[in-house]
Design a protein around this motif. Structure first.
Motif, PDB file in Angstrom:
ATOM      1  N   ARG A 182       0.913  -1.191   0.124  1.00  0.00           N
ATOM      2  CA  ARG A 182      -0.053   0.018  -0.074  1.00  0.00           C
ATOM      3  C   ARG A 182       0.880   1.154  -0.032  1.00  0.00           C
ATOM      4  N   PRO A 183       0.574   2.192  -0.645  1.00  0.00           N
ATOM      5  CA  PRO A 183       1.287   3.553  -0.600  1.00  0.00           C
ATOM      6  C   PRO A 183       1.058   3.866   0.802  1.00  0.00           C
ATOM      7  N   PRO A 184       2.303   4.623   1.039  1.00  0.00           N
ATOM      8  CA  PRO A 184       2.440   5.407   2.618  1.00  0.00           C
ATOM      9  C   PRO A 184       1.262   6.276   2.379  1.00  0.00           C
ATOM     10  N   SER A 185       0.490   6.516   3.678  1.00  0.00           N
ATOM     11  CA  SER A 185      -0.505   7.697   3.745  1.00  0.00           C
ATOM     12  C   SER A 185       0.132   8.864   3.839  1.00  0.00           C
ATOM     13  N   VAL A 186      -0.467   9.972   3.507  1.00  0.00           N
ATOM     14  CA  VAL A 186       0.193  11.206   3.191  1.00  0.00           C
ATOM     15  C   VAL A 186      -0.633  12.287   4.333  1.00  0.00           C
ATOM     16  N   SER A 187       0.228  12.836   4.986  1.00  0.00           N
ATOM     17  CA  SER A 187      -0.431  13.637   6.252  1.00  0.00           C
ATOM     18  C   SER A 187      -1.091  14.978   5.749  1.00  0.00           C
ATOM     19  N   ASP A 188      -1.780  15.425   6.495  1.00  0.00           N
ATOM     20  CA  ASP A 188      -2.637  16.752   5.902  1.00  0.00           C
ATOM     21  C   ASP A 188      -1.601  17.701   5.734  1.00  0.00           C
ATOM     22  N   GLU A 189      -0.567  17.879   6.568  1.00  0.00           N
ATOM     23  CA  GLU A 189       0.801  18.849   6.446  1.00  0.00           C
ATOM     24  C   GLU A 189       1.077  18.723   5.076  1.00  0.00           C
ATOM     25  N   ASP A 190       1.514  17.385   4.709  1.00  0.00           N
ATOM     26  CA  ASP A 190       2.214  17.187   3.409  1.00  0.00           C
ATOM     27  C   ASP A 190       1.330  17.533   2.059  1.00  0.00           C
ATOM     28  N   ALA A 191      -0.247  17.383   2.322  1.00  0.00           N
ATOM     29  CA  ALA A 191      -1.136  17.406   1.357  1.00  0.00           C
ATOM     30  C   ALA A 191      -1.058  18.849   1.121  1.00  0.00           C
ATOM     31  N   ARG A 192      -1.099  19.773   2.346  1.00  0.00           N
ATOM     32  CA  ARG A 192      -1.037  21.111   2.089  1.00  0.00           C
ATOM     33  C   ARG A 192      -0.044  21.798   1.437  1.00  0.00           C
ATOM     34  N   LEU A 193       1.244  21.399   1.801  1.00  0.00           N
ATOM     35  CA  LEU A 193       2.398  21.841   1.159  1.00  0.00           C
ATOM     36  C   LEU A 193       2.331  21.396  -0.536  1.00  0.00           C
ATOM     37  N   PHE A 194       1.866  20.346  -0.870  1.00  0.00           N
ATOM     38  CA  PHE A 194       1.871  19.922  -2.169  1.00  0.00           C
ATOM     39  C   PHE A 194       1.038  21.016  -2.905  1.00  0.00           C
ATOM     40  N   ARG A 195      -0.216  21.086  -2.220  1.00  0.00           N
ATOM     41  CA  ARG A 195      -1.166  22.120  -3.076  1.00  0.00           C
ATOM     42  C   ARG A 195      -0.440  23.544  -3.092  1.00  0.00           C
ATOM     43  N   GLU A 196       0.182  24.033  -2.232  1.00  0.00           N
ATOM     44  CA  GLU A 196       0.954  25.250  -2.453  1.00  0.00           C
ATOM     45  C   GLU A 196       1.826  25.328  -3.327  1.00  0.00           C
ATOM     46  N   ALA A 197       2.735  24.043  -3.299  1.00  0.00           N
ATOM     47  CA  ALA A 197       3.787  24.109  -4.478  1.00  0.00           C
ATOM     48  C   ALA A 197       3.131  24.122  -5.961  1.00  0.00           C
ATOM     49  N   VAL A 198       1.938  23.398  -5.988  1.00  0.00           N
ATOM     50  CA  VAL A 198       1.466  23.065  -7.254  1.00  0.00           C
ATOM     51  C   VAL A 198       0.501  24.175  -7.931  1.00  0.00           C
ATOM     52  N   GLY A 199      -0.045  24.867  -6.824  1.00  0.00           N
ATOM     53  CA  GLY A 199      -0.711  25.991  -7.316  1.00  0.00           C
ATOM     54  C   GLY A 199      -2.295  25.753  -7.711  1.00  0.00           C
ATOM     55  N   PRO A 200      -2.901  26.637  -8.257  1.00  0.00           N
ATOM     56  CA  PRO A 200      -4.154  26.374  -8.888  1.00  0.00           C
ATOM     57  C   PRO A 200      -4.211  25.129  -9.683  1.00  0.00           C
ATOM     58  N   VAL A 201      -5.292  24.282  -9.855  1.00  0.00           N
ATOM     59  CA  VAL A 201      -5.447  23.386 -10.853  1.00  0.00           C
ATOM     60  C   VAL A 201      -6.919  23.381 -11.314  1.00  0.00           C
ATOM     61  N   ARG A 202      -7.135  22.670 -12.542  1.00  0.00           N
ATOM     62  CA  ARG A 202      -8.370  22.964 -13.339  1.00  0.00           C
ATOM     63  C   ARG A 202      -8.298  21.420 -13.471  1.00  0.00           C
ATOM     64  N   ARG A 203      -9.629  20.918 -13.911  1.00  0.00           N
ATOM     65  CA  ARG A 203      -9.960  19.737 -14.406  1.00  0.00           C
ATOM     66  C   ARG A 203      -9.796  19.621 -15.920  1.00  0.00           C
ATOM     67  N   ALA A 204      -9.175  18.503 -15.988  1.00  0.00           N
ATOM     68  CA  ALA A 204      -8.774  18.046 -17.452  1.00  0.00           C
ATOM     69  C   ALA A 204      -9.931  17.791 -18.298  1.00  0.00           C
ATOM     70  N   ARG A 205     -10.008  18.193 -19.763  1.00  0.00           N
ATOM     71  CA  ARG A 205     -11.014  17.728 -20.346  1.00  0.00           C
ATOM     72  C   ARG A 205     -11.055  16.185 -20.573  1.00  0.00           C
ATOM     73  N   GLU A 206     -12.285  15.656 -21.047  1.00  0.00           N
ATOM     74  CA  GLU A 206     -12.732  14.284 -21.079  1.00  0.00           C
ATOM     75  C   GLU A 206     -11.743  13.763 -21.873  1.00  0.00           C
ATOM     76  N   ALA A 207     -11.652  12.632 -22.088  1.00  0.00           N
ATOM     77  CA  ALA A 207     -10.440  11.655 -23.145  1.00  0.00           C
ATOM     78  C   ALA A 207     -10.907  12.305 -24.378  1.00  0.00           C
ATOM     79  N   ALA A 208      -9.737  12.222 -25.297  1.00  0.00           N
ATOM     80  CA  ALA A 208      -9.650  12.599 -26.626  1.00  0.00           C
ATOM     81  C   ALA A 208     -10.741  11.892 -27.167  1.00  0.00           C
ATOM     82  N   PRO A 209     -11.334  12.345 -28.465  1.00  0.00           N
ATOM     83  CA  PRO A 209     -12.547  11.851 -29.233  1.00  0.00           C
ATOM     84  C   PRO A 209     -11.928  10.501 -29.912  1.00  0.00           C
ATOM     85  N   THR A 210     -12.491   9.560 -29.967  1.00  0.00           N
ATOM     86  CA  THR A 210     -12.236   8.376 -30.838  1.00  0.00           C
ATOM     87  C   THR A 210     -12.042   8.726 -32.161  1.00  0.00           C
TER      88      THR A 210
END
Length: 183
Positions: free
Chosen positions: A5-33
């Motif tokens: 199992r992957p190691p669990s991520v602490s809340d503090e690690d998750a917060r630091l990650f979000r700050e480093a990455v910055g704002p995100v947006r959801r990707a479009r759906e998969a490419a058309p066939t």
């Protein structure tokens, strides 16, 4: 096999990650066939090569010497690789000296071959040509000088290999000889 199992991520690690990455947006759906399967690739180069071979066969002049029929000579001393004889037959060695036995009797040819080989071994030549003729004017016994040359070369300890020459070099009327060189 156990899955880790992957190691669990602490809340503090998750917060630091979000700050480093910055704002995100959801990707479009998969490419058309795609509309359909692509066509299979065409072997264009192979088709061109095959067409070129056909053209070459139809337009190439026929050289009667290239289709020469006769008793070809070939010999490879034991212990040497077959590729040596193959290379010799294909003209892979530069001929450094040659001698012509035409118009000689067997005794003169025997002495001439012995002297010729001795001299070429002395100067360090590795590849020589002996022109013995095709024996077209020989009696029913066959080409005397050709048979003599074959027998002498097989017995000579410094001859590694020999083969009938390529058509442009005399064909079955000559033999190309590979000699042992002294290092």
């Amino acid at each position: 096999m156990k899955t880790r199992r992957p190691p669990s991520v602490s809340d503090e690690d998750a917060r630091l990650f979000r700050e480093a990455v910055g704002p995100v947006r959801r990707a479009r759906e998969a490419a058309p066939t795609p509309r359909g399967a692509p066509p299979p690739p065409l072997p264009q180069m192979r088709e061109r090569d095959e067409a070129a071979v056909v053209d070459a066969l139809l337009t190439a002049p026929i050289d009667p010497a290239a289709v020469e029929v006769g008793e070809e000579l070939a010999f490879l001393r034991d212990g040497y690789p077959p590729r040596l004889l193959k290379r010799l037959k294909q003209g892979g060695y530069a001929i450094q000296d040659e001698i012509d036995l035409h118009q000689m009797n067997a005794a003169a040819a025997r002495a001439t071959i012995a002297d010729f080989l001795a001299e070429n071994l002395r100067v360090g030549h590795a590849c020589v040509k002996i022109i013995h003729g095709k024996g077209l004017r020989s009696s029913s016994a066959g080409p005397v000088l050709k048979k003599l040359t074959d027998a002498l070369l097989r017995r000579h300890g410094d001859v590694l290999a020999f083969a009938s020459a390529r058509p442009a070099q005399g064909g079955t009327g000559a033999v190309v000889v590979l000699l042992r060189t002294r290092a």
